[in-house]
Design a protein around this motif. Structure first.
Motif: not given
Length: 83
Positions: A60-83
């Motif tokens: 549960v902890l790692r799943y939650s951390k994975l979701q948080d990391s994806m939403g707060s770090k991975l997706f924003p970083a990906l969007l900056k690369i794609l812009m």
């Protein structure tokens, strides 16, 4: 200047990706530890030993951390690369 910005964005994406991979690795390990108890139901859950409960907590902890990391770090970083 643009080249530096691209490199910074790529580095941020790489770091976020690595963090997500680490969370996923630990979540998969915890899930594998629980295989003998799956699928869980109320009776099985009530009979779990402390080690199995810790595995659920870890999952549960790692799943939650994975979701948080994806939403707060991975997706924003990906969007900056794609812009």
């Amino acid at each position: 200047m643009i080249s530096t910005s691209i490199e910074v964005n790529a580095l941020r994406f790489h770091d976020a990706w690595q963090e997500c991979c680490t969370h996923l690795l630990h979540a998969r390990h915890a899930l594998k530890s629980l295989e003998s108890h799956l699928p869980l139901d109320g009776q099985k859950l009530a009979r779990l030993d402390l080690e199995s409960i810790q595995d659920i907590d870890q999952l549960v902890l790692r799943y939650s951390k994975l979701q948080d990391s994806m939403g707060s770090k991975l997706f924003p970083a990906l969007l900056k690369i794609l812009m």
